[in-house]
Write a protein that holds these residues in place. Structure first.
Motif, short mmCIF file in Angstrom:
data_model
loop_
_atom_site.label_atom_id
_atom_site.label_comp_id
_atom_site.label_asym_id
_atom_site.label_seq_id
_atom_site.Cartn_x
_atom_site.Cartn_y
_atom_site.Cartn_z
N UNK A 1 -33.71 5.88 29.47
CA UNK A 1 -33.24 6.82 30.50
C UNK A 1 -32.77 8.16 29.92
N UNK A 2 -32.03 8.13 28.82
CA UNK A 2 -31.56 9.40 28.25
C UNK A 2 -32.72 10.27 27.77
N UNK A 3 -33.72 9.65 27.17
CA UNK A 3 -34.90 10.40 26.72
C UNK A 3 -35.66 10.99 27.91
N UNK A 4 -35.89 10.19 28.93
CA UNK A 4 -36.62 10.65 30.11
C UNK A 4 -35.85 11.76 30.81
N UNK A 5 -34.54 11.61 30.90
CA UNK A 5 -33.73 12.66 31.52
C UNK A 5 -33.85 13.96 30.72
N UNK B 1 -46.54 4.66 31.01
CA UNK B 1 -46.20 4.37 29.62
C UNK B 1 -45.16 5.35 29.10
N UNK B 2 -44.31 4.87 28.20
CA UNK B 2 -43.47 5.73 27.38
C UNK B 2 -44.32 6.11 26.16
N UNK B 3 -44.21 7.35 25.72
CA UNK B 3 -44.94 7.82 24.54
C UNK B 3 -43.95 7.94 23.39
N UNK B 4 -44.24 7.28 22.28
CA UNK B 4 -43.43 7.39 21.07
C UNK B 4 -44.35 7.62 19.88
N UNK B 5 -43.76 8.11 18.80
CA UNK B 5 -44.50 8.24 17.55
C UNK B 5 -44.39 6.90 16.82
N UNK B 6 -45.42 6.53 16.06
CA UNK B 6 -45.35 5.30 15.25
C UNK B 6 -44.10 5.33 14.39
N UNK B 7 -43.38 4.23 14.36
CA UNK B 7 -42.21 4.12 13.51
C UNK B 7 -40.95 4.77 14.05
N UNK C 1 -38.65 5.03 17.72
CA UNK C 1 -38.48 4.54 19.10
C UNK C 1 -38.15 5.65 20.09
N UNK C 2 -37.94 6.89 19.61
CA UNK C 2 -37.60 8.00 20.47
C UNK C 2 -38.75 8.31 21.42
#
Length: 114
Positions: free
Chosen positions: A25-29, A71-77, A79-80
């Protein structure tokens, strides 16, 4: 045809596309409160973290009810969450869908969406 039996996690050499989670939620916000990121969306930029929670809850409900995939998009390695994407206006009977996405401004022009 996709049957919604499991949530598909997708990976490229740089990215992981995974199911959105309430812990995101904090990332999406942060992403959706940036006017430059959301100015072409159908709604205004977020002003409250609860709006991010509502989006996540709606995406999880959409999957449970076999209506949508986001989907949530993150970089490999890492979790952000740097963005999110999914099917908007999915008409499964005619095999047509519109794909929508938001990407954190700091990640623009890095070849992530192209």
């Amino acid at each position: 045809m996709f049957d919604f039996e499991y949530f598909p996690e997708l990976q490229t050499h740089r990215l992981v596309l995974r199911c959105l989670s309430p812990s995101d939620a904090d990332y999406i916000f942060a992403i959706r409160s940036d006017y430059e990121v959301t100015k072409y969306n159908s709604g205004p930029a977020y002003t409250d973290r609860q709006q991010a929670m509502k989006l996540i809850d709606s995406s999880l409900e959409g999957f449970t009810n076999k209506r949508s995939l986001y989907w949530a998009i993150t970089m490999h390695g890492d979790k952000t969450v740097i963005g999110q994407l999914g099917f908007n206006y999915w008409d499964k009977e005619s095999n047509l869908a519109e794909v929508g996405f938001d990407l954190k401004r700091e990640c623009w022009r890095k070849g992530i969406m192209t």
